[in-house]
Write a protein that holds these residues in place. Structure first.
Motif, PDB file in Angstrom:
ATOM      1  N   VAL A  68      33.677  18.556   3.369  1.00  0.00           N
ATOM      2  CA  VAL A  68      35.097  18.879   3.532  1.00  0.00           C
ATOM      3  C   VAL A  68      35.269  19.916   4.636  1.00  0.00           C
ATOM      4  CG1 VAL A  68      37.110  19.934   2.446  1.00  0.00           C
ATOM      5  CG2 VAL A  68      35.747  18.277   1.176  1.00  0.00           C
ATOM      6  N   LEU A  69      34.437  20.949   4.616  1.00  0.00           N
ATOM      7  CA  LEU A  69      34.511  21.984   5.654  1.00  0.00           C
ATOM      8  C   LEU A  69      34.243  21.388   7.033  1.00  0.00           C
ATOM      9  CD1 LEU A  69      32.561  24.923   3.937  1.00  0.00           C
ATOM     10  CD2 LEU A  69      34.970  24.279   3.681  1.00  0.00           C
ATOM     11  N   ARG A  70      33.223  20.553   7.107  1.00  0.00           N
ATOM     12  CA  ARG A  70      32.838  19.945   8.396  1.00  0.00           C
ATOM     13  C   ARG A  70      33.968  19.099   8.962  1.00  0.00           C
ATOM     14  NH1 ARG A  70      31.216  14.976  10.058  1.00  0.00           N
ATOM     15  NH2 ARG A  70      31.324  14.124   7.944  1.00  0.00           N
ATOM     16  N   LEU A  71      34.576  18.292   8.120  1.00  0.00           N
ATOM     17  CA  LEU A  71      35.604  17.368   8.596  1.00  0.00           C
ATOM     18  C   LEU A  71      36.876  18.082   9.032  1.00  0.00           C
ATOM     19  CD1 LEU A  71      35.099  14.598   5.911  1.00  0.00           C
ATOM     20  CD2 LEU A  71      34.675  14.365   8.370  1.00  0.00           C
ATOM     21  N   ALA A  72      37.145  19.244   8.440  1.00  0.00           N
ATOM     22  CA  ALA A  72      38.358  19.983   8.792  1.00  0.00           C
ATOM     23  C   ALA A  72      38.137  20.943   9.946  1.00  0.00           C
ATOM     24  CB  ALA A  72      38.863  20.748   7.573  1.00  0.00           C
ATOM     25  N   SER A  73      36.891  21.221  10.285  1.00  0.00           N
ATOM     26  CA  SER A  73      36.594  22.245  11.287  1.00  0.00           C
ATOM     27  C   SER A  73      36.855  21.781  12.712  1.00  0.00           C
ATOM     28  CB  SER A  73      35.135  22.692  11.165  1.00  0.00           C
ATOM     29  OG  SER A  73      34.828  23.674  12.133  1.00  0.00           O
ATOM     30  N   ASP A  74      36.779  20.474  12.929  1.00  0.00           N
ATOM     31  CA  ASP A  74      36.850  19.944  14.288  1.00  0.00           C
ATOM     32  C   ASP A  74      37.857  18.801  14.331  1.00  0.00           C
ATOM     33  OD1 ASP A  74      36.279  19.493  16.929  1.00  0.00           O
ATOM     34  OD2 ASP A  74      34.238  18.781  16.620  1.00  0.00           O
ATOM     35  N   TYR A  75      38.107  18.302  15.504  1.00  0.00           N
ATOM     36  CA  TYR A  75      38.971  17.141  15.685  1.00  0.00           C
ATOM     37  C   TYR A  75      38.134  15.994  16.240  1.00  0.00           C
ATOM     38  CZ  TYR A  75      42.603  20.682  15.252  1.00  0.00           C
ATOM     39  OH  TYR A  75      43.386  21.704  14.801  1.00  0.00           O
ATOM     40  N   GLY A  76      38.463  14.797  15.842  1.00  0.00           N
ATOM     41  CA  GLY A  76      37.754  13.635  16.368  1.00  0.00           C
ATOM     42  C   GLY A  76      36.401  13.379  15.749  1.00  0.00           C
ATOM     43  N   GLY A  77      36.095  14.043  14.637  1.00  0.00           N
ATOM     44  CA  GLY A  77      34.846  13.780  13.937  1.00  0.00           C
ATOM     45  C   GLY A  77      33.610  14.293  14.627  1.00  0.00           C
ATOM     46  N   ASN A  78      33.735  15.307  15.489  1.00  0.00           N
ATOM     47  CA  ASN A  78      32.570  15.816  16.213  1.00  0.00           C
ATOM     48  C   ASN A  78      31.757  16.846  15.427  1.00  0.00           C
ATOM     49  OD1 ASN A  78      32.934  14.290  18.589  1.00  0.00           O
ATOM     50  ND2 ASN A  78      34.578  15.684  19.230  1.00  0.00           N
ATOM     51  N   SER A  79      32.313  17.345  14.344  1.00  0.00           N
ATOM     52  CA  SER A  79      31.583  18.243  13.432  1.00  0.00           C
ATOM     53  C   SER A  79      31.231  19.595  14.043  1.00  0.00           C
ATOM     54  CB  SER A  79      30.297  17.563  12.913  1.00  0.00           C
ATOM     55  OG  SER A  79      30.604  16.350  12.292  1.00  0.00           O
ATOM     56  N   ARG A  80      31.957  20.018  15.075  1.00  0.00           N
ATOM     57  CA  ARG A  80      31.701  21.329  15.638  1.00  0.00           C
ATOM     58  C   ARG A  80      32.314  22.414  14.745  1.00  0.00           C
ATOM     59  NH1 ARG A  80      34.387  20.329  21.356  1.00  0.00           N
ATOM     60  NH2 ARG A  80      35.853  19.377  19.880  1.00  0.00           N
ATOM     61  N   GLN A  81      31.666  23.563  14.683  1.00  0.00           N
ATOM     62  CA  GLN A  81      32.142  24.655  13.828  1.00  0.00           C
ATOM     63  C   GLN A  81      33.187  25.476  14.599  1.00  0.00           C
ATOM     64  OE1 GLN A  81      29.185  26.779  11.525  1.00  0.00           O
ATOM     65  NE2 GLN A  81      27.721  25.098  11.718  1.00  0.00           N
ATOM     66  N   ILE A  82      34.382  24.923  14.696  1.00  0.00           N
ATOM     67  CA  ILE A  82      35.456  25.549  15.461  1.00  0.00           C
ATOM     68  C   ILE A  82      36.398  26.334  14.549  1.00  0.00           C
ATOM     69  CG2 ILE A  82      37.437  25.129  16.979  1.00  0.00           C
ATOM     70  CD1 ILE A  82      35.976  22.621  17.975  1.00  0.00           C
ATOM     71  N   LEU A  83      37.037  25.649  13.641  1.00  0.00           N
ATOM     72  CA  LEU A  83      37.970  26.312  12.735  1.00  0.00           C
ATOM     73  C   LEU A  83      37.255  26.925  11.538  1.00  0.00           C
ATOM     74  CD1 LEU A  83      40.871  23.709  12.728  1.00  0.00           C
ATOM     75  CD2 LEU A  83      40.682  25.795  14.076  1.00  0.00           C
ATOM     76  N   ILE A  84      36.107  26.393  11.230  1.00  0.00           N
ATOM     77  CA  ILE A  84      35.318  26.859  10.080  1.00  0.00           C
ATOM     78  C   ILE A  84      33.868  26.991  10.527  1.00  0.00           C
ATOM     79  CG2 ILE A  84      34.594  26.364   7.704  1.00  0.00           C
ATOM     80  CD1 ILE A  84      37.073  24.578   7.454  1.00  0.00           C
TER      81      ILE A  84
END
Length: 338
Positions: free
Chosen positions: A44-60
């Motif tokens: 859940v954290l991974r999917l919400a952290s980035d846009y486009g499914g890239n899994s970058r730790q941007i927002l989380i």
């Protein structure tokens, strides 16, 4: 219903330009941790952290840890090796402890307990995922808070921590500085709840859609009830037998098999059940199936036929008759009242 407590929700930290900094999670894996709780929560954290499914730790941002950075084997037998040691608590807004089948271990590492106490003293919100709540209680941090545990471990929790308020009437409980979760898929609901709190419902829905789930379940949704309250049952053999039956609610094993599992004869098993519960193992199993049916009637939209089959009855007529005898009303009338 226990209140949702926002008093200790971490405030959003801002960078030099006034933009919110990433929300920071530390996840500690205990020995024999539950894969579903860990993977569901983290995904859940991974999917919400980035846009486009890239899994970058941007927002989380998240770090997965263990005591001393040692590898941890899940309850499914898989070994996880890329773990760090317990980090500086100031690195995190939330710290989640993910447990599993090691909940009977009453001697947790003192290093972990001390670290959790330090985090609690610094107002880091602590999360108990699955039996991670045991570790929080063992550190002395749950005495002042109600906690949520999985129905399958509630007897062990009460035995280890008789002074702590615990229940299975919620998927998770937000008690402010401690948020505890029954585990399994309820860890997904907890993660979605935290996303909604900090990043808004749209972000939570983004993760929900990616995971192909239908809705965010509320904390107050009760766990599926088919367990037995054993608070007044002292015979450990009865406890062991009932837990064996609970795992096989759809198909009652032969009395001889239950007796062999417990280490007594079938006749002895029938006798201790009568003494402790006033009923036979078969009667108890039937009551558990009906209790599970009642939960489905009041908490799902499943058809009565589907509920009957899932509870091990041959058809809806057989289920309805047994249900009326046990609860004094038909399944349909109970659903209408609910």
């Amino acid at each position: 219903m226990l209140p949702i407590n926002h008093d200790h929700a971490p405030a959003a930290a801002l960078d030099m330009t006034g933009r919110p900094l990433p929300l920071r999670f530390g996840i500690v894996l205990l020995h024999q941790f539950t894969m579903t709780a860990f993977a569901g929560f983290l995904d859940v954290l991974r999917l919400a952290s980035d846009y486009g499914g890239n899994s970058r730790q941007i927002l989380i941002q998240w770090s997965v840890m263990s005591v001393d950075g040692a590898p941890r084997r899940s309850s499914a037998g898989t070994l996880h090796t890329e773990l760090t040691d317990l980090q500086d608590i100031d690195n995190f807004d939330y710290i989640a402890i993910c447990g599993g089948n090691s909940y009977t271990n009453r001697n947790p590492p003192e290093k972990l307990s001390n670290w959790l106490r330090q985090a609690y003293a610094r107002d880091i919100v602590l999360l108990g995922l699955c039996t991670g709540t045991f570790a929080l209680a063992q550190a002395g941090l749950a005495d002042a808070h109600p906690v949520c545990v999985h129905w399958n471990v509630i007897d062990e929790f009460k035995q280890q921590f008789p002074g702590i308020r615990c229940n299975v009437d919620h998927l998770f409980i937000d008690a402010g500085r401690l948020i505890t979760c029954a585990g399994s898929t309820a860890a997904i609901d907890l993660a979605l709840y935290l996303l909604t709190r900090h990043l808004g419902r749209e972000k939570a829905q983004q993760a929900l859609r990616h995971m192909m789930l239908h809705s965010i379940r509320p904390a107050r949704l009760p766990q599926a009830h088919f367990y037995v309250d054993l608070e007044n049952v002292k015979d450990p053999r009865v406890h062991k037998a009932i837990h064996y039956i609970e795992q096989r609610i759809d198909d009652l094993p032969a009395v001889a098999s239950i007796a062999e599992h417990v280490g007594m004869s079938a006749r002895q098993l029938e006798r201790v059940f009568k003494i402790s519960l006033g009923m036979t193992p078969a009667a108890l199993h039937r009551a558990m199936r009906l209790q599970y049916g009642k939960w489905q009637l009041t908490n799902t939209s499943n058809s009565i036929t589907d509920i009957a089959l899932s509870c091990g009855f041959a058809d809806s007529a057989h289920f309805s008759k047994a249900f009326r005898q046990h609860f004094g009303q038909t399944p349909r009338s109970m659903r209408e009242v609910a």
